[in-house]
Design a protein around this motif. Sequence first.
Motif, short mmCIF file in Angstrom:
data_model
loop_
_atom_site.label_atom_id
_atom_site.label_comp_id
_atom_site.label_asym_id
_atom_site.label_seq_id
_atom_site.Cartn_x
_atom_site.Cartn_y
_atom_site.Cartn_z
N GLN A 8 0.81 -1.22 0.00
CA GLN A 8 0.00 0.00 0.00
C GLN A 8 0.85 1.27 0.00
N THR A 9 2.15 1.14 0.05
CA THR A 9 3.03 2.31 0.10
C THR A 9 2.86 3.15 -1.17
N PRO A 10 2.71 4.48 -1.02
CA PRO A 10 2.54 5.31 -2.23
C PRO A 10 3.84 5.47 -3.02
N PHE A 11 3.72 6.12 -4.17
CA PHE A 11 4.84 6.33 -5.10
C PHE A 11 5.50 7.66 -4.80
N HIS A 12 6.74 7.61 -4.38
CA HIS A 12 7.50 8.83 -4.10
C HIS A 12 8.41 9.14 -5.28
N SER A 13 8.45 10.39 -5.69
CA SER A 13 9.33 10.70 -6.82
C SER A 13 10.19 11.93 -6.58
N GLN A 14 9.91 12.66 -5.51
CA GLN A 14 10.67 13.88 -5.24
C GLN A 14 12.17 13.57 -5.17
N GLY A 15 12.94 14.29 -5.98
CA GLY A 15 14.39 14.14 -5.90
C GLY A 15 14.96 13.06 -6.80
N ALA A 16 14.14 12.40 -7.60
CA ALA A 16 14.62 11.32 -8.46
C ALA A 16 14.78 11.81 -9.89
N PRO A 17 15.67 11.20 -10.66
CA PRO A 17 15.84 11.60 -12.06
C PRO A 17 14.63 11.18 -12.91
N PRO A 18 14.38 11.91 -14.02
CA PRO A 18 13.21 11.61 -14.85
C PRO A 18 13.10 10.15 -15.27
N ALA A 19 14.20 9.55 -15.70
CA ALA A 19 14.11 8.18 -16.23
C ALA A 19 13.65 7.20 -15.16
N ALA A 20 14.07 7.41 -13.91
CA ALA A 20 13.65 6.53 -12.83
C ALA A 20 12.16 6.67 -12.57
N ILE A 21 11.68 7.90 -12.60
CA ILE A 21 10.25 8.14 -12.36
C ILE A 21 9.43 7.60 -13.52
N LEU A 22 9.94 7.79 -14.74
CA LEU A 22 9.25 7.22 -15.91
C LEU A 22 9.15 5.71 -15.78
N TYR A 23 10.25 5.10 -15.35
CA TYR A 23 10.24 3.64 -15.18
C TYR A 23 9.19 3.23 -14.13
N GLY A 24 9.24 3.85 -12.97
CA GLY A 24 8.30 3.51 -11.90
C GLY A 24 6.86 3.73 -12.34
N ALA A 25 6.59 4.89 -12.97
CA ALA A 25 5.22 5.19 -13.39
C ALA A 25 4.77 4.23 -14.49
N SER A 26 5.70 3.82 -15.36
CA SER A 26 5.31 2.88 -16.42
C SER A 26 4.93 1.52 -15.81
N LYS A 27 5.58 1.14 -14.71
CA LYS A 27 5.22 -0.11 -14.04
C LYS A 27 3.86 0.03 -13.34
N ILE A 28 3.61 1.21 -12.75
CA ILE A 28 2.29 1.46 -12.16
C ILE A 28 1.22 1.30 -13.24
N MET A 29 1.48 1.84 -14.42
CA MET A 29 0.50 1.74 -15.50
C MET A 29 0.33 0.29 -15.94
N GLY A 30 1.43 -0.43 -16.07
CA GLY A 30 1.34 -1.85 -16.44
C GLY A 30 0.46 -2.62 -15.46
N GLU A 31 0.64 -2.35 -14.18
CA GLU A 31 -0.18 -3.02 -13.16
C GLU A 31 -1.66 -2.68 -13.33
N GLN A 32 -1.93 -1.41 -13.58
CA GLN A 32 -3.34 -1.00 -13.70
C GLN A 32 -3.99 -1.57 -14.95
N LEU A 33 -3.20 -1.77 -16.00
CA LEU A 33 -3.75 -2.40 -17.19
C LEU A 33 -4.16 -3.84 -16.88
N CYS A 34 -3.40 -4.53 -16.03
CA CYS A 34 -3.79 -5.87 -15.60
C CYS A 34 -5.11 -5.81 -14.81
N ARG A 35 -5.18 -4.88 -13.87
CA ARG A 35 -6.42 -4.74 -13.07
C ARG A 35 -7.62 -4.45 -13.97
#
Lengths: 343, 343
Positions: free
Chosen positions: B153-180
Amino acid sequence: MSTVKRNAAAAVPIEGGRFMVIGGASLVGAATTAELLARGAAEVRLLDNFSFGSGEAIAHLRDDDRVKVVEADILKLHQLLQTMTGLDGVVHLAAFMTLSMDRDPWAGIDVNVRGVQNVLESCRVNAIRKLVFASSNAVYGYGPGVRGDLVEQTPFHSQGAPPAAILYGASKIMGEQLCRDAHRKNGQDYVILRYSTVYGERQHYRAANALYIVETHDAVQRGARPQVIGDGLETKHFVYVGDLARANCMALASDATDVAVNTSGPDPVTTLELVTMISEISGRPDLTPELVEPDPTKVRLTAGGAFRIDHAEAKNAIGWAPEVRMREGLRRLLAWRDAARAG
Amino acid sequence: MSTVKRNAAAAVPIEGGRFMVIGGASLVGAATTAELLARGAAEVRLLDNFSFGSGEAIAHLRDDDRVKVVEADILKLHQLLQTMTGLDGVVHLAAFMTLSMDRDPWAGIDVNVRGVQNVLESCRVNAIRKLVFASSNAVYGYGPGVRGDLVEQTPFHSQGAPPAAILYGASKIMGEQLCRDAHRKNGQDYVILRYSTVYGERQHYRAANALYIVETHDAVQRGARPQVIGDGLETKHFVYVGDLARANCMALASDATDVAVNTSGPDPVTTLELVTMISEISGRPDLTPELVEPDPTKVRLTAGGAFRIDHAEAKNAIGWAPEVRMREGLRRLLAWRDAARAG
């Protein structure tokens, strides 16, 4: 207060400038165009694929010969490259929101992610000085985790939210990061405005949160008691469309760059307060809200607790603060709806 | 403990089953294939476009006539539709990670988002009983906000991270939601495993976090002191590749569906502990770590505080817990590297 990055070259004066509003045939697009024209822009191009609505939102703008309507699709990069020449600044509004993302996640993801990449690439190729990207407070997510003061550093909560809402929020996070990436790699200047729920004249039926306003007004007009889903104590934090139009212009004109700020209205309201205000403004305070159970087949977005979207950083970065309080904004919206029906 | 959704039809026995591993020519793909074969799978198809690596990771598997290699691209839906027939279950691993996302966000977003949509659509059309989707602890994000126990249940933190890392994390969030979304709209069964940083035999140089292991080993082999960036107190939570291979099989075989769980190793380590272990296992405890300043031009992912990725929910949902402790897993990895070089 955080230190905002400043770059003199990122300040694009509106007067005499040439601009494009992408997703221009919309609630915010029409208001932004009017604001740019009022501030003396030499040209405003409205780019839209007219997939939502019929262009009615911009019908009143076509008489100004500084306005040019461009029918094009942000998924076709060549169309952007060819139509975005000779511009000083761009406001990128085109997006799928939660309801449309639920209907068609394939197109929604394309528009909200690949579309932003295409716009950024066209800004780079055409040496456009600044991009204002319309993001959303959806980057803070949904569900019980969203409470208290939402500031720009607040993480993304998704526990308990429907897939389409999370897809929408995550796609906006990705759009923001693509802007940051373009700044880092190519030095492209941008300001991200995280809109809260927009309302105002030309309100449509496509935004999940703003549905309350138009549906309540419709009910009261019929003489029916407006319905409130749940206990009505849920928070909404709206922003008046004219305030956002000003924010877009101020973001273009400001020397701030590489920054994302919240643009919310003066104060949040509960749904019960909102619905009551609409009954009152409509002259039917007797039509008190009726509390109903949620319909599980409809996508409704509920935050768990009381929250407030802080907009102090927008003041710091681009000098903007909201001016129109909810009751006044609603009065304008309902007057426009009454006039539109009467007309 | 949460209640996991169960569906008897979602339990796909490995023995006698036919499976596809997408992104199969990889560290995790090779180990998963070996595990499926060891558990009696009738057929394992390895689908890969071979854009990363040369297929070396699966060379040792080609002798088993139950293994079929399919060269195809997940961005070409027709290739998936045509090659995913007659399968019981699918493990979807293909993804761009942070380093490759930084180099090519256009392709990265396509693979991590549209690719998942294509895989889900092909599972639907081909009536495949279950999908295991490899997500990542990147859905909890990066930066100082990531600390303490990371649970599902931990939320997604992105403050202070480089764009590519956040893009990667957000793309995985989207992949998960597409499954749901596929589960809600079409009843498709799936389990999401949120891998922590994988390491093990056949370790490559493409994962930002696992670079520490191979770079340290390389340094020690040269007789050089290994370098640690910063103070070395930063947390990493790895998982051994063989443990993930088991998790993939157990997720397929389990009746759990519509759930996302963490799959992390037994315990986190600090980078200093990690590097010291590698010197020790390599027989060079005298080569103590040298602390160096970060290179700002390289994408390195640092979490702010101490954290631990909790995997109790994986036990609850699919009966899995990690078995291989870091020192033992490192011993296996380094032995494999030594053997590969000697060979």
